[in-house]
Design an enzyme around this catalytic site. Structure first.
Site, short mmCIF file in Angstrom:
data_model
loop_
_atom_site.label_atom_id
_atom_site.label_comp_id
_atom_site.label_asym_id
_atom_site.label_seq_id
_atom_site.Cartn_x
_atom_site.Cartn_y
_atom_site.Cartn_z
N LYS A 191 -12.65 -3.17 7.50
CA LYS A 191 -13.04 -4.10 5.97
C LYS A 191 -13.87 -5.18 5.89
O LYS A 191 -14.97 -5.41 7.33
CB LYS A 191 -11.19 -4.80 6.79
CG LYS A 191 -11.42 -5.63 7.69
CD LYS A 191 -10.48 -6.39 7.87
CE LYS A 191 -10.26 -7.48 8.71
NZ LYS A 191 -9.44 -8.63 8.32
N CYS B 71 0.46 -0.93 0.16
CA CYS B 71 0.20 -0.14 0.16
C CYS B 71 0.58 1.12 0.20
O CYS B 71 0.50 2.08 -0.73
CB CYS B 71 -1.01 -0.32 1.19
SG CYS B 71 -0.24 -1.35 2.20
N ASP C 5 -2.58 -7.74 -4.53
CA ASP C 5 -2.97 -5.81 -4.00
C ASP C 5 -3.29 -4.78 -5.32
O ASP C 5 -2.73 -5.05 -6.21
CB ASP C 5 -1.54 -5.66 -3.79
CG ASP C 5 -1.67 -5.70 -2.37
OD1 ASP C 5 -2.48 -6.38 -1.76
OD2 ASP C 5 -0.50 -5.29 -1.67
N GLN D 29 1.45 -11.23 -3.11
CA GLN D 29 -0.32 -10.77 -2.93
C GLN D 29 -0.49 -10.02 -4.04
O GLN D 29 -0.49 -9.44 -4.76
CB GLN D 29 -0.37 -9.93 -1.43
CG GLN D 29 -1.43 -9.53 -1.11
CD GLN D 29 -1.70 -8.78 0.15
OE1 GLN D 29 -0.43 -8.27 0.74
NE2 GLN D 29 -1.98 -9.49 1.09
N ARG E 296 5.72 -11.15 5.40
CA ARG E 296 6.13 -11.27 6.69
C ARG E 296 6.51 -12.71 8.32
O ARG E 296 6.68 -13.53 7.24
CB ARG E 296 4.55 -11.39 7.22
CG ARG E 296 4.04 -10.35 5.87
CD ARG E 296 2.17 -10.43 6.37
NE ARG E 296 1.68 -9.76 5.12
CZ ARG E 296 0.25 -8.92 4.47
NH1 ARG E 296 -0.15 -10.23 5.35
NH2 ARG E 296 0.18 -8.28 3.94
N HIS F 199 -5.59 -1.00 -4.83
CA HIS F 199 -5.39 0.11 -4.18
C HIS F 199 -6.44 0.94 -4.98
O HIS F 199 -6.26 1.27 -6.46
CB HIS F 199 -4.29 0.70 -3.67
CG HIS F 199 -3.69 0.21 -2.56
ND1 HIS F 199 -2.04 -1.14 -3.00
CD2 HIS F 199 -4.24 -0.36 -1.38
CE1 HIS F 199 -2.18 -2.05 -2.52
NE2 HIS F 199 -3.25 -1.57 -0.91
N HIS G 247 -8.15 -0.74 -0.15
CA HIS G 247 -7.22 -1.29 -0.03
C HIS G 247 -8.04 -3.16 -0.64
O HIS G 247 -9.12 -3.18 0.58
CB HIS G 247 -6.36 -1.53 0.98
CG HIS G 247 -6.16 -0.22 2.04
ND1 HIS G 247 -4.31 -0.68 1.92
CD2 HIS G 247 -6.29 0.29 1.82
CE1 HIS G 247 -4.29 0.52 2.88
NE2 HIS G 247 -5.23 0.86 2.85
#
Length: 648
Positions: free
Chosen positions: A476, A344, A393, A391, A373, A395, A522
């Site tokens: 979320k 992000c 991802d 991922q 992670r 945005h 996100h």
């Protein structure tokens, strides 16, 4: 004689009962079957034991053993019986915590001398549990002040530590703790509720032993955790055990090895994966399909590096709220660099690189990014929980007025994508502001939560609310799916974020020529490519649909003199865009067909004398169907229709 009292039932009706009536007695008054199924009650929203007298005017619901709430009571009560059995069989054992979990329960123990449980021990414990059940021991609740609780558990250090955490200012006597006693010899610290007696239990199975650090802290003692499952009936228990056997047959780590898809060698380090050619092909197909669909939906591609200086993560808030999940920093040229846990902040920098107009919004950025992670070793689980993964991802930067429409479209997009991979059953959870570790104003959180809720209401997706389950920067939506054997998986996530735009000073010029702050949404659709791959692998038990199969067709010549024609058929199929292998006649035909079945290939084509003469193939499908004399062009047309039809 005391005056009768009136209580309300869940259907809105009122019932007059004698003063002092308990929840269990109320269930018996309503009906014999309800009394037999009752394990607890909810009184004015709080779960209590059936033995609790009802206050006048209360709203009362009986909790039955076949409900999810009832199963939690059964499992928690069974965990207590297991603890009693362990302490009976292992004098000097210490016990820690034993909560119900999804489909079961566990309890953590420390055995004298650092001993560990064996499979034979589990059999002994289960046998002792059944004796305790047969004794029909009552669960009797006790209330103690903090000092009494410490004395009661004087020889149990883990229980004492829990009690010492009770606020001394709470309640008379310096903080109250509750316990449940089954016999004079066994008492356990617990909030309850529990079933009335151990005789209400019995449909359980102890499953395995694992190590678990006390309170999940690697610096604390390693305890022995016994897992079990408990249900309301033998039929429900048997059905669950069969699901577990089926889940083991579908285990993605076993299938990954058997089908030569991926591996996680020790030399790499825990939680890191290498993709073998067949698994890499499936992953490529997943990613290619995702990229094409995102492009069709108006997303633009982005790429970002694998690490960034600490200042970026300080501005984003990750070092304040997410540092424990990030890898330790690397020092270079006087600066600290962190491997990225998510993308992000990079996409925020892309947005901020230019002055933006409201005409450019919504701006949808998409990236399949490798992230890292620092997951604890105890929670790693193959591809389902890894330390390095990819991922998908996205945005979206939009105006506040566009938020509900964008989120609604996002939910529809997520469901359409998941259906393309063969899933049909979905649920959602709306997670709200955490009580701790969150940033931003109450107004921003309220607006974001309302936008997500309104978007869900506009879709056909059922959802529940997880109070306090949001990310540190915003609420979320989590989309859950059910696989082929009914398991529920949390997958896609949609999060509304007012905080990063504010932290990075993002702006757009509105129609009024004034500067405004955008909203950031996100979204990870797969969650991670690795995790989604694992779920797909288990959902299909390794038999991927033809469009995703790494090898779609294998051509087998009956004899060596048919090999040239097999090569010709393979070339024809490859020319039509299919993934094909030819395997020569070095082994008997039956053995080669069986191997193809074990590899779960969608189609096997056998070619012999008649096929060479007639330009045909013998078709062996994965479901066992066999055809002879099928024209090659006819099979190509059939395969084309199958592949394109499954992704529409």
């Amino acid at each position: 004689m005391a005056e009768p009292i009136t209580v309300s039932l869940p259907d809105g009706s009122a019932r007059e009962v004698p003063a002092g009536t308990t929840a269990g007695e109320l269930a018996a008054q309503i009906g014999r079957r309800l009394a037999q199924a009752a394990v607890a009650a909810t009184v004015d929203g709080q779960q209590v034991d059936l033995s609790v007298p009802l206050p006048s005017g209360a709203t009362v619901a009986v909790v039955t053993d076949g409900s999810e709430a009832g199963r939690e009571v059964l499992r928690h009560s069974t965990a207590h019986v297991m603890a009693q059995a362990v302490l009976d069989l292992f004098p000097g054992a210490k016990f820690a915590i034993g909560p119900p979990i999804e489909d079961g329960f566990y309890y953590d123990f420390e055995l004298p001398g650092g001993a560990t449980f064996t499979d034979e021990d589990l059999e002994r414990i289960e046998a002792r549990m059944r004796e305790i059940v047969a004794e029909d021991q009552p669960f009797v609740r006790e209330e103690h002040d903090r000092d009494q609780g410490l004395e009661l558990f004087a020889d149990q250090p883990y229980k004492r530590e829990i009690i010492e955490g009770v606020d001394p200012s709470e309640g008379a006597g310096g903080g109250q703790v509750s316990a449940y006693r089954n016999t004079e010899r066994f008492v356990d610290l617990c909030r309850g509720p529990h079933v009335p007696s151990t005789g209400r239990l019995g449909h359980f199975k102890l499953q395995k032993v694992a190590g678990a650090y006390w309170r999940g802290d690697e610096r604390r003692p390693m305890l022995q955790r016994i897992y079990g499952t408990a249900w309301e009936s033998k039929a429900a228990l048997d059905a669950h055990l069969e699901r577990l056997r089926e889940a083991e047959r579908r285990n993605h780590r076993r299938l990954g090895t058997e089908l030569d898809l991926f591996s996680m060698p020790e030399e790499l380090g825990a939680g890191l994966v290498v993709w073998h050619p067949k698994g890499a092909m499936v992953r490529k197909l997943m990613e290619d399909f995702s990229r094409a669909e995102h492009e069709r939906a108006g997303y633009q591609y982005a790429y970002s590096p694998h690490l960034a200086r600490s200042g970026l993560w300080e501005t984003s808030g990750h070092l304040d709220f997410y540092a424990e999940s990030m890898y330790p920093p690397m020092e270079m040229e006087g600066a600290r660099y962190y491997a990225k846990p998510m993308s992000c902040p990079f996409h925020v920098l892309i947005y901020r690189s230019n002055q933006r107009s409201y005409r450019e919004l919504p701006l949808r950025l998409f990236e399949i990014a490798t992230v890292y992670r620092n997951e604890r070793s105890g929670v790693l689980n193959g591809l389902l929980r890894a330390r390095g993964f990819n991922q998908d991802d996205s945005h979206i930067f939009c105006t506040p007025d566009q938020a509900v429409e964008e989120i609604t479209a996002l939910v529809d997009f997520v469901l359409r994508m998941l259906r393309a991979f063969g899933f049909e059953e979905f649920e959602a959870t709306l997670s709200t502001r955490p009580e701790e570790k969150s940033v931003g104003s109450d107004d921003d959180w309220k607006a974001a939560t309302e936008a997500l809720g309104l978007a869900l209401e506009r879709t056909s997706l059922s959802f529940d609310v997880d109070e306090g389950g949001g990310a540190f920067y915003g609420p979320k939506i989590d989309v859950h799916l059910r696989d082929a054997i009914g398991r529920r998986w949390q997958l896609s996530t949609i999060q509304v974020d007012f905080q990063l735009p504010q932290r990075f000073g993002l702006e757009y010029v509105g129609a009024d020529n004034a500067r405004h702050r955008p909203i950031m949404v996100h979204r990870a659709l797969f969650g991670s490519v690795e995790r989604f791959f694992a779920i797909l692998l288990e959902h299909y038990a390794g038999a991927f649909p033809t469009w995703l199969a790494p090898v779609q067709v294998r051509v087998l010549p009956v004899r060596d003199d048919h090999a040239a024609y097999a090569t010709e058929v393979g070339a024809r199929l490859r020319g039509a865009g299919f993934r094909v292998e030819e395997v020569g006649a070095d082994e008997p035909l039956g053995a080669r067909i069986r191997r193809a079945k074990l590899e779960k290939l969608p189609w096997v084509l056998v070619v012999g004398d008649d096929d060479v003469a007639g330009g045909t193939v013998g078709v062996n499908g994965r479901q066992g169907e066999v055809e002879r004399g099928v024209g090659v062009d006819d099979f190509v047309a059939r395969l084309t229709a199958e592949v394109t039809g499954t992704r529409v």
